[in-house]
Enzyme design. Structure first.
Site, PDB file in Angstrom:
ATOM      1  N   LYS A 166      42.741  23.140  37.003  1.00 44.35           N
ATOM      2  CA  LYS A 166      43.980  23.877  36.747  1.00 44.35           C
ATOM      3  C   LYS A 166      44.771  23.931  38.043  1.00 44.35           C
ATOM      4  CE  LYS A 166      44.166  28.658  36.132  1.00 44.35           C
ATOM      5  NZ  LYS A 166      45.044  29.075  37.244  1.00 44.35           N
TER       6      LYS A 166
ATOM      7  N   ASP B 126      40.085  25.936  39.275  1.00 41.17           N
ATOM      8  CA  ASP B 126      41.364  25.985  39.989  1.00 41.17           C
ATOM      9  C   ASP B 126      41.351  25.060  41.203  1.00 41.17           C
ATOM     10  OD1 ASP B 126      43.312  27.599  38.825  1.00 41.17           O
ATOM     11  OD2 ASP B 126      42.398  29.445  39.580  1.00 41.17           O
TER      12      ASP B 126
ATOM     13  N   GLU C 223      51.274  33.565  33.095  1.00 41.52           N
ATOM     14  CA  GLU C 223      50.848  34.838  33.681  1.00 41.52           C
ATOM     15  C   GLU C 223      52.028  35.776  33.890  1.00 41.52           C
ATOM     16  OE1 GLU C 223      48.211  34.418  37.017  1.00 41.52           O
ATOM     17  OE2 GLU C 223      48.272  36.557  37.494  1.00 41.52           O
TER      18      GLU C 223
HETATM   19  O1  KIV Z   1      42.400  32.553  39.418  1.00 39.19           O
HETATM   20  C1  KIV Z   1      42.452  33.138  38.320  1.00 39.19           C
HETATM   21  O2  KIV Z   1      41.620  33.997  37.986  1.00 39.19           O
HETATM   22  C2  KIV Z   1      43.535  32.785  37.402  1.00 39.19           C
HETATM   23  C3  KIV Z   1      43.672  33.595  36.158  1.00 39.19           C
HETATM   24  C4  KIV Z   1      44.209  34.933  36.455  1.00 39.19           C
HETATM   25  C5  KIV Z   1      44.473  32.894  35.134  1.00 39.19           C
HETATM   26  O3  KIV Z   1      44.267  31.885  37.656  1.00 39.19           O
END
Ligand code: KIV
Length: 271
Positions: free
Chosen positions: A120, A90, A189
Site C-alpha cells: 500500500k 505499507d 482516510e
Molecule cells: O498505517 C496504518 O495503520 C494505515 C491505516 C490507518 C489505514 O495506513
C-alpha cells in the site's frame, strides 16, 4: 456472523467479488505474529502491516521514521501468523516518492523477504508512475487517499481532509486514476462520508474507509485503538471494543503484588 471456512486464502479477486456482491470487507492492522494469528482466526479479510507501527509499536510521534527493514521485520512476523487473510504492507515514507525504480525495489524486497501479498502507498497522481511500475511487476497495490499521514508536515494537522471543493475534486480524480492504473483497492482516510460514498459508487474496485462513513466497501482500524491499548487517541470515528490498557495495567499490578507477597508462585506452580 460466521466466517466462510471454505475460502482458504483471501485474494484481491475475492475482495473484488465482495464489492460486487455487496459484502463488507473487514480490515485491521497487525504488526506481530501473535496478534496476527488471533485476528486471522477471527476472520478479518485483510491484515494491514501499517506504517502506524511507527506510532504504536515504536512510540514515534509520526509514521515517518519507520524504515523498510523494520516494515519487512513486522510483515514477515505477521505473515507467519496468517493462514487466510490477505496481508498488505505499507511502503514506508521515502521508499517510493523519489522515483518509481526505488518504489519497485522496495516493493520487491517486501514481497520476497516477508512473503506478504500486496503493498500500500499514499497519494494520487504524484505517485502514479510508481504505482504503474509496481503493478506491472505483478505486485498488487492498494492506494490511500484523503488524510495521508506521511504528509503530516505538509498538512500541519490530522484534521478531516477534502472538505473544500478543490481538494474533493482532486480526490475524486485521483481515485479514478488509481483504479485506471491498476490499484486493486483504495483506503480513504478521514474524509466527509458523502464524498467517500460518491467515490465508492464511482469505482469498480473496493474502497476501505477509516473515518469515511458507512457507505464504503469495507472498514479499517488500527488494532491497538480498537482494543483500547492506546488510550489518548480519541477521534470521532474510533469505536473501542475493549479497554485493554486498563486490563493490562490491572493484571500487571496484580502480578507485582503477588510477587512481592510471595503469593506467586504457589506450590502447584513449581517443580
Ligand atoms: O498505517 C496504518 O495503520 C494505515 C491505516 C490507518 C489505514 O495506513
Amino acid at each position: 456472523m460466521s466466517v466462510n471456512k471454505e475460502v482458504k486464502r483471501i485474494t484481491t479477486h475475492i475482495l473484488q467479488s465482495m464489492k460486487v456482491e455487496g459484502k463488507k470487507i473487514a480490515m485491521l492492522t497487525a504488526y506481530d505474529f501473535s496478534m496476527a494469528r488471533i485476528l486471522d482466526e477471527a476472520g478479518v479479510e485483510v491484515l494491514l502491516v501499517g506504517d502506524s507501527a511507527s506510532n504504536v509499536m515504536a512510540g514515534h510521534e509520526t509514521t515517518l521514521p519507520i524504515t523498510l527493514d523494520q516494515m519487512i521485520y513486522h510483515a514477515s512476523s505477521v505473515v507467519r501468523g496468517v493462514s487466510r487473510a490477505l496481508v498488505v504492507v505499507d511502503l514506508p515514507f521515502g521508499s517510493y516518492q523519489g522515483n518509481s525504480r526505488s518504489a519497485l525495489d522496495a516493493s520487491i524486497r517486501i514481497m520476497k523477504e516477508s512473503g506478504a501479498h500486496a503493498v500500500k502507498l499514499e497519494g494520487g497522481s504524484e505517485v502514479a508512475e510508481s504505482i504503474e511500475r509496481i503493478v506491472k511487476a505483478g505486485v498488487p497495490v492498494m492506494g490511500h487517499l484523503g488524510l495521508t499521514p506521511q504528509s503530516i508536515y505538509q498538512f500541519g494537522t490530522y484534521t478531516v481532509r477534502a472538505k473544500e471543493e478543490a481538494e474533493a475534486k482532486k480526490l475524486k480524480e485521483d481515485a479514478l486514476l488509481l483504479q485506471q492504473i491498476g490499484c486493486f483497492s483504495i483506503v480513504m482516510e478521514k474524509i466527509p462520508a458523502n464524498l467517500a460514498a460518491e467515490v465508492t459508487a464511482s469505482l469498480d474496485i473496493p474502497t476501505i474507509g477509516i473515518g469515511a462513513g458507512a457507505k464504503v466497501d469495507g472498514q479499517v482500524l488500527v488494532t491497538h485503538d480498537l482494543l483500547g491499548i492506546t488510550k489518548d487517541f480519541k477521534p470521532r470515528f474510533l469505536r473501542r471494543y475493549l479497554d485493554l490498557y486498563s486490563e493490562i495495567l490491572q493484571a500487571t499490578r496484580s502480578y507485582i503484588s503477588d510477587v512481592k507477597s510471595i503469593e506467586f508462585p504457589n506450590d502447584k506452580e513449581q517443580y
